[in-house]
Design a protein around this motif. Sequence first.
Motif, PDB file in Angstrom:
ATOM      1  N   ARG A  94      -1.588  -9.793   7.788  1.00 32.49           N
ATOM      2  CA  ARG A  94      -2.167  -8.754   8.646  1.00 32.49           C
ATOM      3  C   ARG A  94      -1.182  -8.471   9.779  1.00 32.49           C
ATOM      4  O   ARG A  94      -0.645  -9.392  10.384  1.00 32.49           O
ATOM      5  N   ARG A 146      -7.733 -14.261  14.751  1.00 34.77           N
ATOM      6  CA  ARG A 146      -7.122 -12.972  14.386  1.00 34.77           C
ATOM      7  C   ARG A 146      -6.730 -12.175  15.633  1.00 34.77           C
ATOM      8  O   ARG A 146      -7.205 -11.056  15.863  1.00 34.77           O
ATOM      9  N   LEU A 158      -0.219  -5.448  13.114  1.00 30.81           N
ATOM     10  CA  LEU A 158      -0.712  -4.326  13.920  1.00 30.81           C
ATOM     11  C   LEU A 158       0.477  -3.574  14.485  1.00 30.81           C
ATOM     12  O   LEU A 158       1.515  -4.171  14.782  1.00 30.81           O
ATOM     13  N   SER A 171      -1.277 -11.932   1.186  1.00 32.06           N
ATOM     14  CA  SER A 171      -1.128 -10.780   2.071  1.00 32.06           C
ATOM     15  C   SER A 171      -1.179 -11.248   3.516  1.00 32.06           C
ATOM     16  O   SER A 171      -1.700 -12.317   3.826  1.00 32.06           O
ATOM     17  N   SER A 203      -3.498   0.253   4.545  1.00 40.20           N
ATOM     18  CA  SER A 203      -4.372   0.346   5.723  1.00 40.20           C
ATOM     19  C   SER A 203      -5.627  -0.499   5.548  1.00 40.20           C
ATOM     20  O   SER A 203      -6.424  -0.607   6.466  1.00 40.20           O
ATOM     21  N   ASP A 204      -5.784  -1.099   4.376  1.00 34.36           N
ATOM     22  CA  ASP A 204      -6.988  -1.907   4.146  1.00 34.36           C
ATOM     23  C   ASP A 204      -6.609  -3.210   3.480  1.00 34.36           C
ATOM     24  O   ASP A 204      -5.570  -3.331   2.817  1.00 34.36           O
ATOM     25  N   GLU A 205      -7.485  -4.185   3.621  1.00 35.75           N
ATOM     26  CA  GLU A 205      -7.198  -5.539   3.156  1.00 35.75           C
ATOM     27  C   GLU A 205      -7.147  -5.630   1.634  1.00 35.75           C
ATOM     28  O   GLU A 205      -6.540  -6.543   1.083  1.00 35.75           O
ATOM     29  N   GLU A 229      -4.378  -1.461  12.582  1.00 38.11           N
ATOM     30  CA  GLU A 229      -4.249  -2.680  11.793  1.00 38.11           C
ATOM     31  C   GLU A 229      -3.776  -2.321  10.385  1.00 38.11           C
ATOM     32  O   GLU A 229      -4.234  -1.324   9.815  1.00 38.11           O
ATOM     33  N   TYR A 230      -2.830  -3.119   9.860  1.00 39.93           N
ATOM     34  CA  TYR A 230      -2.324  -2.920   8.500  1.00 39.93           C
ATOM     35  C   TYR A 230      -2.255  -4.258   7.776  1.00 39.93           C
ATOM     36  O   TYR A 230      -2.348  -5.323   8.399  1.00 39.93           O
ATOM     37  N   PHE A 231      -2.060  -4.176   6.476  1.00 36.87           N
ATOM     38  CA  PHE A 231      -1.891  -5.366   5.646  1.00 36.87           C
ATOM     39  C   PHE A 231      -0.656  -5.183   4.775  1.00 36.87           C
ATOM     40  O   PHE A 231      -0.312  -4.051   4.420  1.00 36.87           O
ATOM     41  N   TYR A 232       0.015  -6.272   4.457  1.00 33.91           N
ATOM     42  CA  TYR A 232       1.266  -6.186   3.701  1.00 33.91           C
ATOM     43  C   TYR A 232       1.350  -7.332   2.710  1.00 33.91           C
ATOM     44  O   TYR A 232       0.678  -8.373   2.862  1.00 33.91           O
TER      45      TYR A 232
END
Length: 554
Positions: A147, A186, A149, A145, A96-98, A131-134
């Motif tokens: 970004r 973004r 959504l 990584s 959930s965070d960068e 918003e999520y990061f993977y």
Amino acid sequence: MDATRRTALRAGLAVGSAALVTGAAGVASGAPRADARPTAAAVIPRSDPFTLGVASGDPEPDGFVIWTRLAVEPLAADGRGGMPTSRFQVNWQVASDERFDDVVRAGVVTADPAWAHSVHVEVAGLQPGREYFYRFRLGPHLSRSGRALTTPAPGSSPTSLHMAFASCSNYPAGLFTAYAALAAERPDVVLHLGDYQYEGGGTGIGRTHAGPETTTLAGYRQRHAQYKTDLDLQAAHAAAPWLVVWDDHEVDNNYADDIADRAVERPGFVERRAAAYRAYYENMPLRRRSVPAGPDLDLYRRSTWGDLATLHMLDTRQYRSDQACNDGYKDCPAADDPSRSLPGLDQERWLLDGFRDSRQRWDILGQQVFFGRRDNDPSAATTVSMDSWDGYRPSRQRVTQGWVDAGVRNPVVLTGDVHAHWAGDLYLDYDAVGSTKPVGSELVTSSITSGGNGYDEADGTHPWAAWNPNLRFWTNLRGYVSTTITPTEMTARFQCVPFVTTPGAEAFTRATFVIEDGVRGLQQEQAAPQRELRSSRTDAQKIADTIAAETHAD
Ligand SMILES: [Fe+2]
């Protein structure tokens, strides 16, 4: 998820860790596999296998697809990216965070050589409108990584959607600076409307396509890999989830269904299409429903953004009737044959059903080819592009009448393909533009690079507008379109780069149009021509440029 679990997931992805994350929460689904035999541990490549970047796509309220493809030598001519013929277990994480302090989903997915070592994970169980990061890991190698959504919950009322759309990125034609500008915004979602890559061989302005014209699976795989090595394109993929649909150049110029444009290419074209479609799936963040079956790939689909917007993504290549009168700009009676269709009759029905079922405030059609009329002939003759909706007029009429009859509140058509920005209003009867009201609007994005450095005109008017009053704006610069959609209006900013053949171009807003909720037609807010970009081309030259861009194989 409790803190212990999060820590375990983080440790599982730490660079250099031998531990694999197994049985974690989340749904991992690899590329399709011929069988499910466990494989011996593959030897991890020493060099970075994440040279093609990462991507996400097809967002839903509870998740999205995350994608990567392993390649240590992206330009390998056999299309295998320099990878051995073994399977690899790739770890993935969604946070959930960068900084990945709060990992909420993780798992392992198999990268299979049968699918060019691509992985597609349908991440589920996430919160809507977030918003999520993977990222991915293979052995000691950690990917960049990305970004992503999730879309807002059904029935919720989002206050805005920031959507950008793009088309026509021909690698040899220039640098992908416009993709970098798009990435910097973004946006919440990116729509790619086709001609993501081009099939031709050869050299352009400083950049060269690897390999000859793509006709085989190896060739299409190599071509996709070459595009994905571009850092500006990687940035655009990493910035937001994409909804992709194709046009012709992902396979072959101006093909229609299973018919190649040129007679010499027709033998074996179905096999070529199957190779191109397979490589397209392998290299795009698509869901399992789009796994190809031979020469068929299920691509048209919808995405909804709460009660704010429905995005109807169309495929106007796979099912279309052949271009009338042998393609090109023609005055052609067959363009009025009601048995012909551009999306195909099944997709037309699906679209009309979608108009009737829509409860969203904005109905956006993401599709490839020019929708409104553009007549090249100031006399009574109607000389129009046979490859666009002008060449399939009853089909266009059924779609337009369909949204009118369904009472669609705010219909907006998005288009690519033509290598110029255009904006126009849409009508039921293009012979009565002056005496009837528009029933919708069309926003057309220019190319990212196709056509090379462009030019501008102070009045933003194409010569055709003199006898096609539905056409409201045009510029022959490269760029993309950035939009903000709210319950009360949709704002479209036509973003341009002054040049693409050298690095460092700064994007600027050439024109801004607003569509107000419940009000048909575009309202121009601002025009900002750049004086130094004005050309000295005559109207005849501008028209020749326009037709050449649309009828040649670039
Ligand atoms: Fe194109």
